[in-house]
Design an enzyme around this catalytic site. Structure first.
Site, PDB file in Angstrom:
ATOM      1  N   ASP A   1       0.853  -1.196   0.000  1.00 51.20           N
ATOM      2  CA  ASP A   1       0.000   0.000   0.000  1.00 51.20           C
ATOM      3  C   ASP A   1       0.890   1.249   0.000  1.00 51.20           C
ATOM      4  O   ASP A   1       1.678   1.438   0.926  1.00 51.20           O
ATOM      5  CB  ASP A   1      -0.881  -0.057   1.263  1.00 51.20           C
ATOM      6  CG  ASP A   1      -1.706   1.210   1.428  1.00 51.20           C
ATOM      7  OD1 ASP A   1      -1.919   1.912   0.424  1.00 51.20           O
ATOM      8  OD2 ASP A   1      -2.137   1.473   2.574  1.00 51.20           O
TER       9      ASP A   1
ATOM     10  N   ASP B   1      -4.053   3.911   2.811  1.00 51.97           N
ATOM     11  CA  ASP B   1      -5.488   3.663   3.022  1.00 51.97           C
ATOM     12  C   ASP B   1      -5.766   2.206   3.423  1.00 51.97           C
ATOM     13  O   ASP B   1      -6.921   1.799   3.532  1.00 51.97           O
ATOM     14  CB  ASP B   1      -6.310   4.054   1.782  1.00 51.97           C
ATOM     15  CG  ASP B   1      -5.987   3.183   0.563  1.00 51.97           C
ATOM     16  OD1 ASP B   1      -5.111   2.285   0.670  1.00 51.97           O
ATOM     17  OD2 ASP B   1      -6.615   3.392  -0.491  1.00 51.97           O
TER      18      ASP B   1
ATOM     19  N   ASP C   1      -1.961  -1.160  -3.715  1.00 48.48           N
ATOM     20  CA  ASP C   1      -2.285  -0.410  -4.935  1.00 48.48           C
ATOM     21  C   ASP C   1      -1.165  -0.542  -5.972  1.00 48.48           C
ATOM     22  O   ASP C   1      -0.139  -1.188  -5.719  1.00 48.48           O
ATOM     23  CB  ASP C   1      -2.567   1.062  -4.598  1.00 48.48           C
ATOM     24  CG  ASP C   1      -1.503   1.648  -3.676  1.00 48.48           C
ATOM     25  OD1 ASP C   1      -0.318   1.437  -3.963  1.00 48.48           O
ATOM     26  OD2 ASP C   1      -1.865   2.287  -2.653  1.00 48.48           O
TER      27      ASP C   1
ATOM     28  N   ASP D   1      -5.472 -10.485 -15.729  1.00 45.58           N
ATOM     29  CA  ASP D   1      -6.568 -11.422 -15.495  1.00 45.58           C
ATOM     30  C   ASP D   1      -7.710 -11.061 -16.444  1.00 45.58           C
ATOM     31  O   ASP D   1      -8.019  -9.885 -16.613  1.00 45.58           O
ATOM     32  CB  ASP D   1      -7.048 -11.273 -14.042  1.00 45.58           C
ATOM     33  CG  ASP D   1      -7.300 -12.603 -13.374  1.00 45.58           C
ATOM     34  OD1 ASP D   1      -8.153 -13.347 -13.879  1.00 45.58           O
ATOM     35  OD2 ASP D   1      -6.653 -12.885 -12.353  1.00 45.58           O
TER      36      ASP D   1
ATOM     37  N   ASP E   1     -10.090 -16.342 -16.232  1.00 44.86           N
ATOM     38  CA  ASP E   1     -10.884 -16.783 -15.092  1.00 44.86           C
ATOM     39  C   ASP E   1     -11.990 -17.762 -15.511  1.00 44.86           C
ATOM     40  O   ASP E   1     -12.739 -17.475 -16.457  1.00 44.86           O
ATOM     41  CB  ASP E   1     -11.523 -15.536 -14.462  1.00 44.86           C
ATOM     42  CG  ASP E   1     -12.157 -15.816 -13.129  1.00 44.86           C
ATOM     43  OD1 ASP E   1     -11.429 -16.191 -12.200  1.00 44.86           O
ATOM     44  OD2 ASP E   1     -13.405 -15.648 -13.010  1.00 44.86           O
TER      45      ASP E   1
ATOM     46  N   HIS F   1      -4.525 -16.963  -5.116  1.00 47.56           N
ATOM     47  CA  HIS F   1      -5.357 -16.157  -4.211  1.00 47.56           C
ATOM     48  C   HIS F   1      -6.606 -16.893  -3.731  1.00 47.56           C
ATOM     49  O   HIS F   1      -7.342 -16.364  -2.910  1.00 47.56           O
ATOM     50  CB  HIS F   1      -5.752 -14.869  -4.941  1.00 47.56           C
ATOM     51  CG  HIS F   1      -6.580 -15.168  -6.151  1.00 47.56           C
ATOM     52  ND1 HIS F   1      -6.055 -15.800  -7.268  1.00 47.56           N
ATOM     53  CD2 HIS F   1      -7.890 -14.992  -6.411  1.00 47.56           C
ATOM     54  CE1 HIS F   1      -7.011 -15.969  -8.156  1.00 47.56           C
ATOM     55  NE2 HIS F   1      -8.140 -15.497  -7.665  1.00 47.56           N
ATOM     56  N   ASP F   2      -6.864 -18.080  -4.274  1.00 49.14           N
ATOM     57  CA  ASP F   2      -8.042 -18.857  -3.863  1.00 49.14           C
ATOM     58  C   ASP F   2      -7.679 -20.036  -2.967  1.00 49.14           C
ATOM     59  O   ASP F   2      -8.572 -20.736  -2.481  1.00 49.14           O
ATOM     60  CB  ASP F   2      -8.752 -19.446  -5.093  1.00 49.14           C
ATOM     61  CG  ASP F   2      -9.373 -18.379  -5.973  1.00 49.14           C
ATOM     62  OD1 ASP F   2      -9.753 -17.322  -5.445  1.00 49.14           O
ATOM     63  OD2 ASP F   2      -9.470 -18.611  -7.194  1.00 49.14           O
TER      64      ASP F   2
HETATM   65  C1  NOJ Z   1     -11.925 -17.779  -9.889  1.00 48.13           C
HETATM   66  C2  NOJ Z   1     -11.144 -16.704  -9.231  1.00 48.13           C
HETATM   67  O1  NOJ Z   1      -9.813 -17.100  -9.087  1.00 48.13           O
HETATM   68  C3  NOJ Z   1     -11.816 -16.411  -7.924  1.00 48.13           C
HETATM   69  O2  NOJ Z   1     -11.066 -15.591  -7.083  1.00 48.13           O
HETATM   70  C4  NOJ Z   1     -13.173 -15.830  -8.225  1.00 48.13           C
HETATM   71  O3  NOJ Z   1     -13.889 -15.669  -7.025  1.00 48.13           O
HETATM   72  C5  NOJ Z   1     -13.985 -16.725  -9.161  1.00 48.13           C
HETATM   73  N1  NOJ Z   1     -13.205 -17.259 -10.229  1.00 48.13           N
HETATM   74  C6  NOJ Z   1     -15.115 -15.963  -9.762  1.00 48.13           C
HETATM   75  O4  NOJ Z   1     -14.615 -15.013 -10.675  1.00 48.13           O
END
Ligand code: NOJ
Length: 574
Positions: free
Chosen positions: A32, A36, A40, A109, A214, A340-341
């Site tokens: 950041d 905030d 960013d 992305d 995605d 990130h998932d």
């Molecule tokens: C996969 C993405 O990696 C995830 O973060 C997102 O929530 C879902 N697709 C929906 O776009």
């Protein structure tokens, strides 16, 4: 003596994206610059030297487009604008230039299965503006015996609940395979495809180097939208994953736009099999690579995501063999543990308490020595771990919050404490805690209040300390990335799995014979916290230990005694 087929340079089918190591930046949690509490683009630029120093070649940037951020940017309200909290288009252009100045490439992305409900297209669609009326998937529902409205079919949202939401303004249901704020686009509509292809071209013209796409195998839905099997993992999936027009949509995208540019494309593809990976991303397929999820489900209990089960190493070997061998002649693998998932890999497949360093290095060795393109997620190179999610209020992830609510509704569940372990283990928030730069307040991520809690272990696990320490997870990653870029065998070499049934040792060789050189490497990974002696079925005349996460120079890979979470990379000579 092992015989490996001799390949000419042509037969290697070289490509820059095969030789690359990708580093994923989740900008909201990276750095950041303005206090905030939200990472960013300027903050990202400030840290580019760190990324370049690691030795990676490509940065994949999570979505930075304008968005109400219901799903942290995967809900896009304007494809051609930057989300204000992240900066401006000028900041993004500066980022691209700075990435290129450091000889790295930038992959963006692409989120085109759905938009945000705040997108102008959706706003106009719900008002039945004739131009946009058909941009989304609208249907009438039915009524039950009490006269209550019911959705058009039984499909489920990945984030829980029905995949349909009734829109009072239009008087119809719309489909959303993710959050209610993420309506699915209607890809059957030529105008939708044209608009998306134009958007792709617009970004390519700005000079980017590719796209991570995605949930890209969800674009085509079966005609008539029939009910799905109620017992399946994701109800309806057989009617919206790899749908009938899927390949032709991607082929058109490739022919009309992508093929005019020297870019890399990688599709995120739920429920992907080796066979469909070859169709989408084989030599004749429209994409370069695809992400599958098979190894990310190893720790599910009985296929259920909101549960934790024991995972077995032979199972990981079986699926690694399946993908390594399945894409050997056609296609190219993606190699990843985290994004990130996904919760942090050390907390899932390693031992974050007793052997954090060792197991983080072991996991790094795996993705950096297999055949395919490795993807490293920010902080993975430090061995960052899952955090503690003590209260519901700590959670930020829409998926975890929705599922926690569902779990709380179950019989016998009284309060969050009853579901804390599973929600805390599985929440995507684990990957999204701020990058741990140093041991100062908020781990050096922000001077303000961070949008999500900082992992409490930042004083012990941070980049500043690790950069100064040759023995750190960071330094180990750096050396292995270098090794990979020095050695064609680690990129292009044949894979052969050894010891398929061993419960704790994963070993494989990589072999490559070209006109210049014949190379053979042996990788030995001990996925356990005890000591293990094992005979390795390999022929060699001489061997050198090239890298290990323990300090020794054991040059004999015949019979080895492995320390907890030990990883070794040998070079073998015939
Ligand atoms: C996969 C993405 O990696 C995830 O973060 C997102 O929530 C879902 N697709 C929906 O776009």
């Amino acid at each position: 003596m092992t015989t490996v087929q001799m390949l000419s340079d042509d037969e290697l089918n070289r490509a820059w994206w095969k030789e690359a190591v990708v580093y994923q930046i989740y900008p909201r949690s990276f750095n950041d610059s303005d206090g905030d509490g939200i990472g960013d683009l300027r903050g990202t630029i400030e840290r580019l030297d760190y990324v370049a120093d690691l030795g990676v070649d490509v940065i994949w940037l999570n979505p930075v487009y304008d968005s109400p951020q219901k799903d942290n940017g995967y809900d896009i309200s304007d494809y051609q604008a930057i989300y204000g909290e992240f900066g401006t288009m000028a900041d993004w252009e500066a980022l691209l230039a700075e990435v290129h100045d450091r000889d790295m490439r930038l992959v963006m992305d692409l989120v085109v299965n759905h938009t945000s409900d705040q997108h102008e297209w959706f706003q106009k669609s719900r008002q039945r503006d004739p131009e946009y009326e058909d941009y989304y998937i609208w249907r009438d529902g039915g009524t039950d015996e009490h006269g209550n409205r019911t959705p058009p079919n039984n499909w489920e949202s990945f984030f829980g609940g029905s995949a349909w939401e009734y829109d009072a303004e239009r008087g119809e249901y719309f489909l959303h395979l993710y959050d209610t704020s993420q309506p699915d686009l209607n890809w059957r509509n030529d105008a939708v495809r044209r608009d998306i292809f134009d958007t792709i071209e617009w970004w390519l013209e700005k000079g980017i180097d590719g796209f991570r796409m995605d949930v890209i195998n969800l674009l085509s839905k079966v005609k008539g939208l029939p009910d799905g099997d109620p017992d399946s993992e994701w109800i309806g999936a057989e009617h919206f994953i790899d749908g009938p027009a899927m390949l032709s949509y991607l082929e058109a995208m490739d022919e009309e736009v992508l093929s005019d540019y020297d870019v890399m494309t990688v599709g995120e593809m739920p429920q992907l099999t080796v066979e469909s990976a070859r169709e989408y991303a084989g030599a004749d397929g429209p994409l370069d690579m695809a992400f599958h999820f098979q190894h990310t489900k190893l720790d599910y209990d009985d296929g259920e995501r909101w549960s934790v089960g024991d995972w077995s190493l032979p199972e990981l070997k079986r699926l690694t063999d399946r993908w390594q061998n399945g894409l050997a002649a056609d296609g190219w693998n993606t190699l990843y543990w985290e994004n990130h998932d996904q919760p942090r890999s050390v907390s899932r497949y390693g031992d974050p308490e007793n052997y954090r360093r060792e197991s983080a290095k072991l996991l790094g060795t795996f993705i950096l020595t297999l055949r395919g393109t490795p993807y490293i997620y920010q902080g993975q190179e430090l061995g960052m771990t899952n955090a503690d999610w003590e209260t519901m209020d700590d959670l930020r992830d829409v998926d975890a919050i929705n599922h926690a609510r569902e779990l709380l509704d179950r019989d016998g569940v009284e309060d969050y404490d009853d579901v804390k372990d599973i929600v805390g283990y599985r929440t995507r928030d684990n990957a999204r805690t701020p990058m741990q730069w140093d041991d100062s307040h908020n781990a050096g991520f922000t001077d303000g209040d961070p949008w999500i809690q900082v992992n409490s272990n930042y004083e012990a696990v941070n980049a500043a300390d690790q950069r100064a320490d040759e023995d750190s997870v960071y330094s180990y990653y750096r050396r292995l990335i270098q090794l990979r870029s020095d050695r064609d065998v680690l990129v292009y070499g044949d894979y052969m799995g050894l010891l398929p049934d061993h419960e704790s040792v994963f070993a494989y060789t990589r072999s490559l014979a070209t006109e210049d050189r014949t190379e053979r490497m042996l990788v030995v990974l001990h996925f356990d916290g005890d000591t293990e002696t094992v005979d390795l079925p390999v022929d060699y005349v001489d061997a050198t230990l090239v890298e290990s996460n323990y300090d020794h120079d054991d040059a004999d890979p015949g019979t080895v005694t492995l320390a907890p979470y030990e990883a070794r990379v040998y070079e073998l000579f015939d």
